[in-house]
Design a protein around this motif. Structure first.
Motif, short mmCIF file in Angstrom:
data_model
loop_
_atom_site.label_atom_id
_atom_site.label_comp_id
_atom_site.label_asym_id
_atom_site.label_seq_id
_atom_site.Cartn_x
_atom_site.Cartn_y
_atom_site.Cartn_z
N ARG A 27 91.69 17.50 59.50
CA ARG A 27 91.01 16.86 60.63
C ARG A 27 89.78 17.68 60.99
O ARG A 27 89.67 18.85 60.61
CB ARG A 27 91.95 16.77 61.83
CG ARG A 27 93.09 15.82 61.64
CD ARG A 27 92.57 14.44 61.55
NE ARG A 27 93.65 13.48 61.71
CZ ARG A 27 93.49 12.20 61.62
NH1 ARG A 27 92.30 11.71 61.37
NH2 ARG A 27 94.49 11.38 61.77
N PRO A 28 88.85 17.10 61.74
CA PRO A 28 87.64 17.86 62.09
C PRO A 28 88.02 19.13 62.85
O PRO A 28 88.91 19.11 63.69
CB PRO A 28 86.85 16.89 62.97
CG PRO A 28 87.86 15.94 63.50
CD PRO A 28 88.92 15.83 62.44
N ASN A 29 87.34 20.22 62.53
CA ASN A 29 87.70 21.50 63.13
C ASN A 29 86.48 22.33 63.54
O ASN A 29 86.59 23.50 63.79
CB ASN A 29 88.58 22.30 62.15
CG ASN A 29 87.95 22.43 60.78
OD1 ASN A 29 86.73 22.32 60.63
ND2 ASN A 29 88.77 22.65 59.77
N VAL A 80 75.51 18.10 61.59
CA VAL A 80 76.98 18.14 61.58
C VAL A 80 77.42 18.83 60.29
O VAL A 80 76.71 18.81 59.29
CB VAL A 80 77.60 16.72 61.65
CG1 VAL A 80 77.33 16.08 63.00
CG2 VAL A 80 77.12 15.83 60.52
N THR A 90 82.91 13.60 54.27
CA THR A 90 83.72 13.67 55.47
C THR A 90 83.08 14.68 56.42
O THR A 90 82.80 15.81 56.02
CB THR A 90 85.16 14.10 55.12
OG1 THR A 90 85.71 13.15 54.20
CG2 THR A 90 86.04 14.18 56.36
N VAL A 91 82.88 14.26 57.65
CA VAL A 91 82.26 15.13 58.65
C VAL A 91 83.36 15.99 59.29
O VAL A 91 84.37 15.47 59.77
CB VAL A 91 81.50 14.30 59.72
CG1 VAL A 91 80.98 15.20 60.83
CG2 VAL A 91 80.37 13.52 59.06
N MET A 92 83.14 17.29 59.28
CA MET A 92 84.12 18.23 59.84
C MET A 92 83.80 18.59 61.29
O MET A 92 84.60 19.23 61.95
CB MET A 92 84.17 19.50 58.98
CG MET A 92 84.58 19.23 57.53
SD MET A 92 86.12 18.28 57.35
CE MET A 92 87.30 19.39 58.12
N THR A 93 82.65 18.15 61.78
CA THR A 93 82.30 18.34 63.18
C THR A 93 83.01 17.28 64.01
O THR A 93 83.00 16.10 63.67
CB THR A 93 80.77 18.22 63.37
OG1 THR A 93 80.13 19.20 62.56
CG2 THR A 93 80.38 18.41 64.83
N ILE A 94 83.61 17.69 65.10
CA ILE A 94 84.28 16.76 66.01
C ILE A 94 83.23 15.94 66.74
O ILE A 94 82.31 16.51 67.35
CB ILE A 94 85.15 17.53 67.03
CG1 ILE A 94 86.22 18.35 66.32
CG2 ILE A 94 85.76 16.57 68.05
CD1 ILE A 94 86.84 19.44 67.18
N TRP A 143 79.76 19.00 57.04
CA TRP A 143 80.40 17.99 56.21
C TRP A 143 80.95 18.60 54.93
O TRP A 143 80.58 19.70 54.55
CB TRP A 143 79.41 16.87 55.85
CG TRP A 143 78.22 17.34 55.06
CD1 TRP A 143 77.03 17.79 55.57
CD2 TRP A 143 78.12 17.47 53.65
NE1 TRP A 143 76.20 18.17 54.55
CE2 TRP A 143 76.84 17.98 53.34
CE3 TRP A 143 78.98 17.19 52.58
CZ2 TRP A 143 76.42 18.23 52.04
CZ3 TRP A 143 78.56 17.43 51.28
CH2 TRP A 143 77.28 17.94 51.04
N SER A 179 80.40 17.33 70.16
CA SER A 179 81.78 17.45 70.63
C SER A 179 81.88 17.43 72.15
O SER A 179 82.98 17.52 72.70
CB SER A 179 82.39 18.74 70.10
OG SER A 179 82.24 18.84 68.70
N GLN A 201 86.69 12.15 63.66
CA GLN A 201 86.20 12.50 62.33
C GLN A 201 85.43 11.33 61.73
O GLN A 201 85.92 10.21 61.68
CB GLN A 201 87.35 12.89 61.42
CG GLN A 201 86.89 13.54 60.13
CD GLN A 201 87.99 14.35 59.49
OE1 GLN A 201 89.14 13.95 59.49
NE2 GLN A 201 87.63 15.51 58.95
#
Length: 184
Positions: free
Chosen positions: A171-173, A58, A77-81, A60, A180, A136
């Motif tokens: 937010r995750p993007n 993921v 913080t994980v940016m992968t949905i 991050w 996802s 997220q």
């Protein structure tokens, strides 16, 4: 309104568990074997090891580092949905890794909107995973009470864009074919 109450309850549980982890094990006495910088580096190692266990990988970024009178907290913080259909798998990967690493699971929140896992390492660091809005994931490592010192920024580079200079991490993007996906 109901969702806001759930989120508030999770945050209160997190604060309560964090205080418990620091106070119950060390009775608020400072550990003389580690200062805040060393605790921050240890927390970074905990986060690095965890993120290496998540497959597929993921994306991050670093969350804010905070310090108290005798403790330090590192965040990622994980940016992968992480889709609603894949959250159970994501939580399962983390739960298995923490148990395999000898961490004590302190609480699991099975709320479908804001699932979370709270654990503690053998050396008294509190670790948590909370899945928030839009899938997220937030990882946090809280140190026990240690000797006061200055704390430098983390050395590890995010595996995607850095949001170090922004006030609020977006937010995750990032979409992942696996994390996802809309199917379990």
């Amino acid at each position: 309104m109901r969702r806001q109450i759930r989120i508030l309850m999770v945050l209160l549980l997190l604060a309560s568990l964090s205080a418990c982890a620091k106070g119950a094990i060390y009775s608020n006495e400072r550990r003389s074997d580690m200062d805040m910088q060393e605790a921050a580096e240890h927390a970074d190692g905990i986060l690095d090891a965890l993120l290496q266990e998540i497959h597929p990988q993921v994306q991050w970024t670093h969350g804010p580092t905070t310090t108290g009178s005798c403790d330090v907290t590192r965040r990622r913080t994980v940016m992968t949905i992480v889709s609603a259909e894949r959250r159970g798998s994501f939580l399962g990967v983390v739960d298995r890794f923490w148990r395999k690493s000898g961490y004590r699971i302190k609480a699991i929140n099975n709320d479908p909107d804001v699932p979370a896992i709270f654990a503690q390492t053998q050396d008294g660091f509190g670790v948590s995973l909370i899945i928030g809005g839009e899938g997220q994931a937030f990882f946090e490592v809280d140190s026990p009470c240690v000797q006061e010192s200055e704390v430098a920024d983390p050395i590890a580079k995010p595996n995607g864009p850095s949001y170090a200079d922004v006030e609020i991490i977006p937010r995750p993007n990032v979409r992942s074919d696996f994390w996802s996906a809309g199917a379990p």
